[in-house]
Design a protein around this motif. Structure first.
Motif, mmCIF file in Angstrom:
data_model
loop_
_atom_site.group_PDB
_atom_site.id
_atom_site.type_symbol
_atom_site.label_atom_id
_atom_site.label_comp_id
_atom_site.label_asym_id
_atom_site.label_seq_id
_atom_site.Cartn_x
_atom_site.Cartn_y
_atom_site.Cartn_z
ATOM 1 N N GLN A 131 42.842 34.525 31.440
ATOM 2 C CA GLN A 131 41.571 34.228 32.070
ATOM 3 C C GLN A 131 41.387 32.727 32.153
ATOM 4 O OE1 GLN A 131 40.089 37.059 33.017
ATOM 5 N NE2 GLN A 131 38.697 35.808 34.165
ATOM 6 N N LEU A 177 27.571 34.822 37.471
ATOM 7 C CA LEU A 177 28.982 34.445 37.515
ATOM 8 C C LEU A 177 29.115 32.933 37.532
ATOM 9 C CD1 LEU A 177 30.015 36.964 40.281
ATOM 10 C CD2 LEU A 177 31.006 36.956 38.019
ATOM 11 N N LEU A 214 37.602 28.692 44.193
ATOM 12 C CA LEU A 214 36.830 28.907 42.988
ATOM 13 C C LEU A 214 37.457 30.017 42.161
ATOM 14 C CD1 LEU A 214 33.125 28.701 44.232
ATOM 15 C CD2 LEU A 214 34.581 26.919 43.257
ATOM 16 N N PHE A 229 36.601 32.480 39.094
ATOM 17 C CA PHE A 229 35.371 32.970 38.507
ATOM 18 C C PHE A 229 35.573 33.496 37.102
ATOM 19 C CE2 PHE A 229 32.062 32.803 41.683
ATOM 20 C CZ PHE A 229 32.770 32.559 42.850
ATOM 21 N N GLY A 230 34.502 33.412 36.330
ATOM 22 C CA GLY A 230 34.472 34.042 35.024
ATOM 23 C C GLY A 230 34.258 35.532 35.178
#
Lengths: 112, 115
Positions: free
Chosen positions: A2, A88, A100, A102-103
């Motif tokens: 992640q 987000l 981008l 994203f989390g």
């Protein structure tokens, strides 16, 4: 692995309470963006942070980016049911094209 | 007026079919993107594109291909659909191309269900 870690994954608060959502990266970010997604809908832009130590506010939502530009927090004051949704964080990692990453998102529920 | 619009909003199709999702932006932006949001709500970049350069996320299967008839449109074409392709697909656009930061405007998403 992640790129961005968001915490908590879900949050349930009573209306009127304050809350904070965190977004952390192991790398220095070129830009950090906060979006809100209402259930089943598109993403709504909230704020963009680019400078270390930057802080922005919009209505009852404040977002900060730390000096190292690796961590951001989103703070909601006196939460309301209208704040409910998925928050987000998205980050420009400097890979080009303003992509981008994203989390994983934070699902916020506000109980009236 | 809708800034970034996607069609259709919902798409249900059988495995093996070929389908397209259309995206249009009326903001005059240079760059458009496709994102995939999986069942766990994780949003991942698939493509970024302007009139000069296409950047493909290497994890995206080559069954997925972006097609841009003009600067305002970036359609997503998917061949031989698989069950795992079921997700919500978001189109987005931003003013600039390149690192430096600019807000990305997102469409409402297309929920694709493959049966």
């Amino acid at each position: 692995s992640q790129e961005l870690e968001q915490s908590p994954q879900s949050l349930i608060v009573q209306e009127g309470k304050n809350l904070t959502i965190n977004c952390t990266s192991s790398k220095t970010l070129y830009g950090l963006y906060w979006y809100k997604q209402k259930y089943g809908e598109g993403l709504i832009f909230l704020m963009m942070l680019q400078k270390g130590g930057e802080e922005k506010s919009h209505e009852k939502i404040t977002a900060k980016l730390d000096e190292k530009k690796q961590q951001s927090s989103l703070h909601i004051t006196a939460s309301q049911p209208s704040h409910a949704g998925i928050y987000l964080c998205g980050a420009d990692m400097g890979t080009g094209a303003n992509n981008l990453f994203f989390g994983t998102g934070t699902r916020l529920t506000v109980i009236p | 007026d809708t800034a970034v619009s996607q069609t259709p909003k919902y798409l249900v199709t059988q495995m093996g079919n070929d389908k397209s999702i259309k995206c249009e932006q009326n903001l005059g932006h240079d760059t458009m993107y496709w994102y995939k949001q999986d069942s766990k709500k994780f949003l991942k970049i698939m493509f970024s594109y302007n009139n000069k350069e296409l950047i493909i996320n290497e994890t995206v299967p080559n069954r997925f291909s972006p097609k841009s008839p003009d600067k305002a449109h970036l359609n997503l074409h998917i061949n031989s659909l698989e069950l795992g392709d079921s997700a919500v697909y978001f189109c987005a656009s931003s003013p600039h191309f390149g690192t430096g930061g600019s807000e990305a405007f997102f469409g409402q998403g297309t929920r694709l269900t493959v049966v």
